[in-house]
Design a protein around this motif. Structure first.
Motif, PDB file in Angstrom:
ATOM      1  N   UNK B 240      -5.501  -9.311   6.897  1.00 41.83           N
ATOM      2  CA  UNK B 240      -5.186  -8.176   7.773  1.00 41.83           C
ATOM      3  C   UNK B 240      -4.100  -7.312   7.159  1.00 41.83           C
ATOM      4  N   UNK B 241      -3.086  -8.016   6.668  1.00 40.35           N
ATOM      5  CA  UNK B 241      -1.960  -7.301   6.089  1.00 40.35           C
ATOM      6  C   UNK B 241      -2.427  -6.472   4.903  1.00 40.35           C
ATOM      7  N   UNK B 242      -3.338  -7.065   4.114  1.00 46.57           N
ATOM      8  CA  UNK B 242      -3.840  -6.391   2.931  1.00 46.57           C
ATOM      9  C   UNK B 242      -4.559  -5.109   3.316  1.00 46.57           C
ATOM     10  N   UNK B 243      -5.431  -5.211   4.360  1.00 48.85           N
ATOM     11  CA  UNK B 243      -6.195  -4.022   4.754  1.00 48.85           C
ATOM     12  C   UNK B 243      -5.273  -2.940   5.295  1.00 48.85           C
ATOM     13  N   UNK B 244      -4.288  -3.327   6.101  1.00 48.70           N
ATOM     14  CA  UNK B 244      -3.385  -2.293   6.619  1.00 48.70           C
ATOM     15  C   UNK B 244      -2.653  -1.629   5.470  1.00 48.70           C
ATOM     16  N   UNK B 245      -2.329  -2.417   4.448  1.00 50.29           N
ATOM     17  CA  UNK B 245      -1.642  -1.869   3.282  1.00 50.29           C
ATOM     18  C   UNK B 245      -2.508  -0.822   2.602  1.00 50.29           C
ATOM     19  N   UNK B 246      -3.794  -1.197   2.404  1.00 54.10           N
ATOM     20  CA  UNK B 246      -4.696  -0.295   1.714  1.00 54.10           C
ATOM     21  C   UNK B 246      -4.874   0.985   2.517  1.00 54.10           C
ATOM     22  N   UNK B 247      -5.075   0.801   3.832  1.00 59.22           N
ATOM     23  CA  UNK B 247      -5.254   1.974   4.694  1.00 59.22           C
ATOM     24  C   UNK B 247      -4.023   2.858   4.647  1.00 59.22           C
ATOM     25  N   UNK B 248      -2.890   2.202   4.760  1.00 60.91           N
ATOM     26  CA  UNK B 248      -1.627   2.950   4.784  1.00 60.91           C
ATOM     27  C   UNK B 248      -1.427   3.623   3.448  1.00 60.91           C
TER      28      UNK B 248
END
Lengths: 530, 248, 271
Positions: B240-248
Motif C-alpha cells: 500500500x505504501x509503495x502504491x501511494x508513493x508512486x501515485x504521489x
C-alpha cells in the motif's frame, strides 16, 4: 670514574646518555601515564556503575576516556615500563656491560617517548579528541569527527622509539656481554626482553604502515580501507593485530622474566629446566606469535579455513606458555622463600597469570567467541593478563630493584597493606565481569539499558576498583616516601647472585662497574645450591 | 636397575605422546542428536569450564602448597633442589607438552565440530537480511517488508545475511549464542534456531561511535501462525505504501 | 542507430553515475541508472534452485544441477541481433584466455533467455553464431526457461532489469556476468563492457569462497592481492596488503642486520 652524586641538574637529566637515567626517565613517564589512565579507569568503572549517564555527560566523553585509557595503558605504560625502564636500567647491569651499544640513540628514544606522551596529553584537550579506541578500526576511524591523527602520530612516535630501542638492546645483548658469559648464563629477564625486542623489531613496521594508511584515508582522500572504492575494511584489522597480538607477548614475556628473577632470587633456587624454558618456551612463543592474530577476528567474517587454522595455532601457543609455567612452578619446588614485598606481588602474579591464561583458552576456540567475543569476558581476560599480571610484575620488579635504584628499601607495613588492597580489589573488580560476559554484556558500553540485570555486578566491580585505586595511591606514596626517607639498604639486600647486585654499588655510578666484570664458565645468576 | 629406570621413562614418554591421538579420537560427537546450536554451545562451555577448573585447581593448589611449604626457616637458607639431568629435563618437557597438546587437540576437535554446525546453514532456513546502520538495525524480509524489530517464527532455523551501510558493527544475539561482524563491502551470515517463544534483544558489540551502547533492537520469536499473519499484513501494508508513493 | 544507442546505454549504466529511480518511457533516451544493479541488495542472495530450464538438446534440467562449482550466469535472449551475442562472445573470448580456469572442469556457464519469443530454433541459430569450442559443450549451457514467467522471477531475484522497447523493437537490458558460488549464491557482478580477462579469474576465485583445493592456492594468493572496487566495477590492487608485507620485510631485514652485519665491524672495534 667521578662520583655521580653532585646534586640535581635538570639539564644533565634531559641530555643524559646514561642508560640508568634514561631508565628512570622511562619510569617517570610510564608511571605518569599509569596514573592518568588509571584515573580514567576509575571514571569508566563509575560510569558503568548503572545504566544511563553517571559521571560523563555524553557518550563521546566516555569514548575519549576509553580510548585514552586503552592506548595509554598499553602503549605508554606497559610497553615502555617493561622494554623502556626495566630493559634500560637492568639489562646492561645483568650482562655486565658499561652501557648500551648506542647511548645517544637510546637518549633519542626516550625523547621520542616523551614527545608521544605530550601528544597523547594534548589529544585530551583539543576539540574533537580521538575516539577510535586503541584499535582504530576503519571505516569508523576515517569517518569519525574525532582527530584520528593524534592516535596515528602517537603510534608513530612510540613505534619509532621502540624500533630504535630494539636495535640498541639486541646489539647490546649480542655483543656486550661480560667476557665469559655464555647464552645459557643469562638472566631470565634478559632472555625475555631479548625475545620482546625481536618481536618489536619485526612487527612494529606493520602497525606503523597500517596506521599511516589510516591517516592517508582520513586526511588525504585515499581509499585504502574504503570498500566502495576497492579498499578492504578487514585488511586494517589484519595488519593491526598482526602487530598487536605479538605486542601482548612484548608485554607478557618481560613480565614473566621479572617474575622468574624475583622468585629465583627470593627462593634462592635454580630456574627449573632453564634450557627448555628458554629455547622451547620463549622460542616457541617467538615462533608462534606471528601466526595467531586471527583469533582477534574470529567473528569478523574472515574465511572459515583461517578461523579454524588459527584456532589450532592459538591453542598450541599454550604449549610454550605451559612450559614456562612449569618452570615457574618448578622454581618454587624445594626453594627457600623469603617474603619481601616483591615476593608478595610475585606470588600473586602466579595466580593472576594462571587465571588470565586459562580464561584465554575458551577465547582461543573459534566457536566459543561466537558468544564470548567482544564481551566483558574478553575484557576481564586481557585485564587479568595485562592489567593485573603484567602490572603486578612491574610493581614486583620495582620493589625488588628499589634498593638498587635508590639505595633505600621500600618495605614496610604501608607496602603490605597496599598490596592487600590491590590484590583483593582487582579480584572484586574483574570476577563479576567474567560472569556477565558469559551472559552477553558487551565491551566498551557506557550504558546498558538493554541489560538492566547486570547492574548489581557492575556495582561490585566498581567498588572493587575503588580498592585498587586506594592500593595504588598508597603504593605510590610509599615509593616516593621511601626514595627520599626510606631505610638505607645494604649492598645486596636479597643476597642475589646476579651481576647487578654482586658487582655494582647502590645505585651504580657512571660506567656501572667499578671493576671490569668477567664470569666463569660455571657461574649463573641463580647458582645458590653448590 | 638403571636400565629399568630408563625403560620405565621410555614407556612413560611414549604413553604421554600417545595422549594427543587419544584426545583427538576421543572427542565426543557433538554433531549427533537434535540439539540447537545454542544448547550445544552451553554443553561445550561446561566441558571447557571443567577443563579450566581442573588445570586451574591443580596449578593453583601446587603454587599455594609450595609457597607455604618452602618458606625460608632462616634468612641464610638456600634452596635444596638439584639441577635436572638430561633425561629428566627432556621428560619434564615432553610429558607436559604431550598433556597440553592432548588438551589442545581435544578442545580443538570439539570446537571444530561445533563450529561446523555454526557455519552449515540448514536447508529449510528462513532467510532474512540484516543491515547495520549507525546506530540501529534493520531487517529486510525480501518482500518489501523492512522493520527495525526482528520477528521470527518459532521452530524454524533463521539465517541472516548481513552487511553494513557505514562502519563495522557486530550483530550479537546473546540468547542464541551467535555473533558476527557486519561491515560494508562484504556479506556475512549467522544462523540460529529459535526454539521457544520469547522476546530478546540484538545488540551491537563492535565499537561504532557515540551511540554504540544504544544500538540494540528487539527480537521476538512468535508462534508460526502468528508470524504468518503478521507477515501477510506487513506485506500488504508495505505494498500500500509503495502504491501511494508512486501515485504521489 | 539503435545498436549504437543501446551500446551507449549499457556503457553508461555501468559507469552508474546517474541516480534517478523511476524508469521513463523510452521516447528520447533511456536513463542508464535504471539498469544499475544495487549490488549490496543482491550480493549473497540465492536464486531459486528449482528453476526448470531446457537446454539446446531439449533436455530439461534445474539450476541446482549446474551449481556445485562456480557458475557464471548470463541473462540474454537469442533473437537479439545486437548486444546479446556480443556479451556472450566477449565472455567466450575472456574465458578462452583463462589458463587456470577451464570451462566445465572448474566452473560452468549458463546462458538463460528471458524472451518469450525464443525457441529451440533461435537457440540453435544463436549457438551457431556463437561458435563455442567443442570442449565447452558440457560446461557452457544455453537454455530456455521451462516457463517464461520463471525467467522474470530469476531476473528479479538477482536484481537484473530488462524491458521491451517498442520503439527499438528489442529488449533493453544490462550486459552483466553474474558469478554464483558453489552453493548457488550471488558473489559478484561484472559488466561485460569493462571486464578484463584478469577480472574473470579473480571473480571466479571469489566465487570459490572457502573451498580452496591445493591447486587453487596460487589463484587464492593472487586473489588476496586484489580487492573489488564497487564504484568502478572492477578489481584493483589491494595496496595495503603490499605495504604491510613490505613493512614486515623491513622489520625482518632490520632484525637480521642488527644481529649479523654489526658483528664484522664490531669485532674490529672491540679488539
Amino acid at each position: 670514574m667521578s662520583d655521580a652524586h653532585h646534586g640535581f641538574n635538570l639539564r644533565e637529566w634531559i641530555f643524559t646518555t646514561d642508560h640508568k637515567r634514561i631508565g628512570i626517565l622511562y619510569l617517570i613517564g610510564a608511571l605518569s601515564a599509569f596514573a592518568i589512565a588509571g584515573t580514567f579507569a576509575i571514571m569508566i568503572r563509575m560510569q558503568q556503575y548503572g545504566p544511563g549517564m553517571q559521571v560523563f555527560d555524553s557518550g563521546s566523553g566516555y569514548n575519549t576516556a576509553l580510548y585514552f585509557h586503552g592506548a595509554a595503558m598499553i602503549l605508554v605504560f606497559l610497553i615502555p615500563a617493561l622494554t623502556g625502564f626495566f630493559a634500560n636500567y637492568f639489562l646492561p647491569l645483568m650482562i655486565g656491560a658499561k652501557d648500551v651499544a648506542f647511548p645517544r640513540i637510546n637518549a633519542f628514544s626516550v625523547w621520542l617517548f616523551y614527545a608521544a606522551i605530550i601528544l597523547a596529553l594534548v589529544s585530551l584537550v583539543i576539540p574533537d579528541p580521538p575516539d577510535v579506541m586503541w584499535t582504530g578500526y576503519p571505516p569508523y576511524s576515517v569517518t569519525t569527527e574525532g582527530n584520528t591523527a593524534f592516535y596515528v602520530f602517537t603510534v608513530h612516535l612510540l613505534g619509532f622509539s621502540s624500533i630504535l630501542g630494539a636495535i640498541n638492546f639486541l646489539v647490546t645483548v649480542i655483543y656486550m656481554r661480560a667476557p665469559g658469559m655464555g647464552w645459557n648464563q643469562l638472566n631470565m629477564f634478559v632472555w625475555t626482553i631479548l625475545a620482546a625486542f625481536i618481536l618489536q623489531l619485526i612487527f612494529i613496521p606493520v602497525l606503523a604502515s597500517a596506521v599511516t594508511m589510516l591517516l592517508f584515508d582520513k586526511y588525504l582522500g585515499t581509499h585504502f580501507f574504503d570498500p566502495a572504492m576497492g579498499g578492504d575494511v578487514l585488511l586494517y584489522q589484519n595488519l593491526f593485530w598482526f602487530y598487536s597480538h605479538p605486542a601482548v607477548y612484548v608485554i607478557l614475556l618481560p613480565a614473566i622474566g621479572i617474575l622468574f628473577d624475583v622468585i629465583a632470587t627470593m627462593g634462592k633456587n635454580r630456574i627449573f629446566n632453564y634450557k627448555v624454558c628458554v629455547y622451547a618456551g620463549i622460542g616457541g612463543v617467538l615462533a608462534l606469535a606471528g601466526e595467531v592474530w586471527i583469533h582477534h577476528l574470529y567473528v569478523a567474517g574472515v574465511p572459515d579455513w583461517i578461523r579454524v587454522g588459527m584456532m589450532i595455532t592459538t591453542l598450541l601457543i599454550s604449549v610454550p606458555i605451559g612450559l614456562m609455567l612449569m618452570s615457574l612452578w618448578g622454581t618454587l619446588y624445594k626453594a627457600s622463600i623469603t617474603f619481601n614485598v616483591a615476593m608478595h606481588y610475585a606470588s600473586a602474579c602466579l595466580f593472576l597469570l594462571l587465571i588470565g591464561g586459562l580464561t584465554g583458552i575458551p577465547l582461543a576456540m573459534t566457536v566459543m567467541t561466537a558468544n564470548l567475543g567482544q564481551t566483558s569476558f574478553v575484557h576481564a581476560h586481557f585485564h587479568f593478563v595485562m592489567a593485573l599480571f603484567s602490572t603486578f610484575a612491574i610493581i614486583s620488579g620495582i620493589y625488588y630493584w628499589f634498593p638498587k635504584m635508590t639505595g633505600r628499601l621500600a618495605e614496610g607495613k604501608l607496602a603490605v597493606v597496599a598490596f592487600w588492597f590491590n590484590i583483593i580489589g582487582v579480584n572484586i573488580t574483574f570476577w563479576p565481569l567474567f560472569i556477565i560476559g558469559v551472559q552477553g554484556m558487551p565491551r566498551r558500553y557506557f550504558s546498558y539499558e538493554q541489560f538492566p540485570q547486570f547492574a548489581p555486578y557492575h556495582h561490585v566491580a566498581t567498588y572493587g576498583s575503588f580498592l585498587v585505586a586506594l592500593g595504588m595511591v598508597l603504593t605510590l606514596i610509599n615509593w616516593i616516601k621511601s626514595a627520599f626517607w626510606g631505610v638505607k639498604s645494604e649492598a645486596n639486600p636479597w643476597h642475589s647472585k646476579s651481576l647487578e647486585w654482586t658487582h655494582t654499588p647502590n645505585p651504580p655510578g657512571p660506567g656501572n662497574f667499578p671493576h671490569d666484570v668477567t664470569v666463569s664458565a660455571d657461574w649463573t645468576p641463580y647458582d645458590y645450591v653448590k | 636397575m638403571r636400565l629399568l629406570k630408563k625403560l620405565g621413562l621410555a614407556v612413560l614418554l611414549m604413553g604421554a605422546l600417545a595422549l594427543p591421538v587419544w584426545a583427538y579420537e576421543g572427542a565426543p560427537g557433538l554433531a549427533t542428536g537434535d540439539l540447537t546450536p545454542a544448547r550445544r554451545w552451553d554443553i561445550l562451555w561446561d566441558h571447557v569450564l571443567v577443563d579450566l577448573w581442573v588445570i586451574g585447581v591443580i596449578f593453583g593448589l601446587a603454587a599455594l602448597y609450595m609457597l607455604i611449604k618452602y618458606k625460608a626457616k632462616n634468612p641464610t637458607d638456600v634452596g635444596t633442589a638439584t639441577k635436572l639431568n638430561k633425561a629428566q629435563a627432556v621428560a619434564w618437557a615432553l610429558i607436559p607438552v604431550a598433556v597440553f597438546v592432548a588438551d589442545d587437540f581435544y578442545l580443538a576437535a570439539q570446537g571444530w565440530t561445533l563450529w561446523g554446525i555454526y557455519r552449515r546453514v540448514p536447508e529449510n532456513a528462513l532467510e532474512i537480511k540484516a543491515i547495520g546502520h549507525q546506530w540501529y538495525w534493520e531487517f529486510d524480509y525480501g518482500n518489501g517488508v523492512v522493520t527495525q524489530e526482528l520477528k521470527v517464527p518459532q521452530g524454524r532455523p533463521i539465517v541472516l545475511r548481513m552487511h553494513s551501510e557505514d562502519v563495522v558493527h557486530d550483530f550479537s544475539l546473546p540468547k542464541f549464542r551467535v555473533k558476527e561482524d557486519v561491515m560494508p563491502g562484504r556479506i556475512t551470515y549467522v544462523w540460529f534456531m529459535p526454539d521457544t517463544v520469547m522476546d530478546t534483544i540484538v545488540t551491537c558489540t563492535m565499537y561504532c561511535g557515540v551511540a554504540h551502547s544504544q544500538m540494540y533492537g528487539k527480537v521476538s520469536v512468535v508462534p508460526p501462525e502468528q508470524y504468518t499473519s503478521w507477515l501477510e499484513s506487513a506485506v500488504k501494508a508495505a505494498a500500500d505504501q509503495q502504491t501511494t508513493k508512486v501515485k504521489g | 542507430m539503435a545498436k549504437a544507442m543501446i551500446g551507449a546505454v549499457i556503457l553508461t549504466a555501468l559507469a552508474g553515475s546517474a541516480y534517478a529511480q523511476m524508469p521513463r518511457v523510452p521516447e528520447s533516451d533511456i536513463d542508464p541508472a535504471v539498469f544499475k544493479i544495487d549490488e549490496f541488495k543482491y550480493l549473497g542472495v540465492k536464486p531459486d534452485q528449482s528453476l526448470a530450464l531446457v537446454d539446446q538438446n531439449g533436455q530439461s534440467f534445474t539450476l541446482k544441477d549446474k551449481i556445485g562449482m562456480p557458475l557464471i550466469l548470463v541473462l540474454s535472449y537469442f533473437n537479439c541481433d545486437g548486444t546479446c551475442s556480443v556479451v556472450n562472445s566477449d565472455l567466450a573470448q575472456l574465458l578462452s584466455r583463462q589458463a587456470a580456469w577451464q570451462v566445465g572442469r572448474d566452473f560452468r556457464v549458463l546462458t538463460v533467455s528471458f524472451d518469450p519469443h525464443d525457441s529451440q530454433q533461435s537457440l540453435k541459430d544463436f549457438k551457431e553464431r556463437l561458435a563455442l569450442p567443442e570442449a565447452w559443450e558440457q560446461g557452457w549451457t544455453l537454455s530456455l526457461p521451462a516457463h517464461i514467467e520463471q525467467a522474470k522471477a530469476l531476473a528479479d531475484s538477482v536484481g537484473f532489469k530488462y524491458f521491451w522497447s517498442a520503439q527499438d523493437r528489442m529488449f533493453l537490458h544490462p550486459g552483466v556476468y553474474i558469478f554464483l558460488s558453489p552453493e548457488g549464491r550471488v558473489v559478484r557482478y561484472l559488466y561485460s563492457t569493462q571486464t578484463k580477462s584478469f577480472d574473470m579469474g579473480l571473480a571466479l576465485t571469489d566465487a570459490m569462497g572457502d573451498r580452496i583445493a591445493p591447486h587453487d592456492i596460487l589463484n587464492y594468493a593472487v586473489g588476496l592481492c586484489y580487492s573489488y572496487n564497487y564504484k568502478e566495477g572492477r578489481y584493483k590492487l589491494n595496496i595495503p596488503a603490499f605495504v604491510g608485507a613490505a613493512s614486515l620485510f623491513f622489520g625482518v631485514t632490520v632484525f637480521i642486520v642488527s644481529a649479523f652485519v654489526y658483528r664484522r665491524r664490531g669485532k674490529g672495534d672491540h679488539k
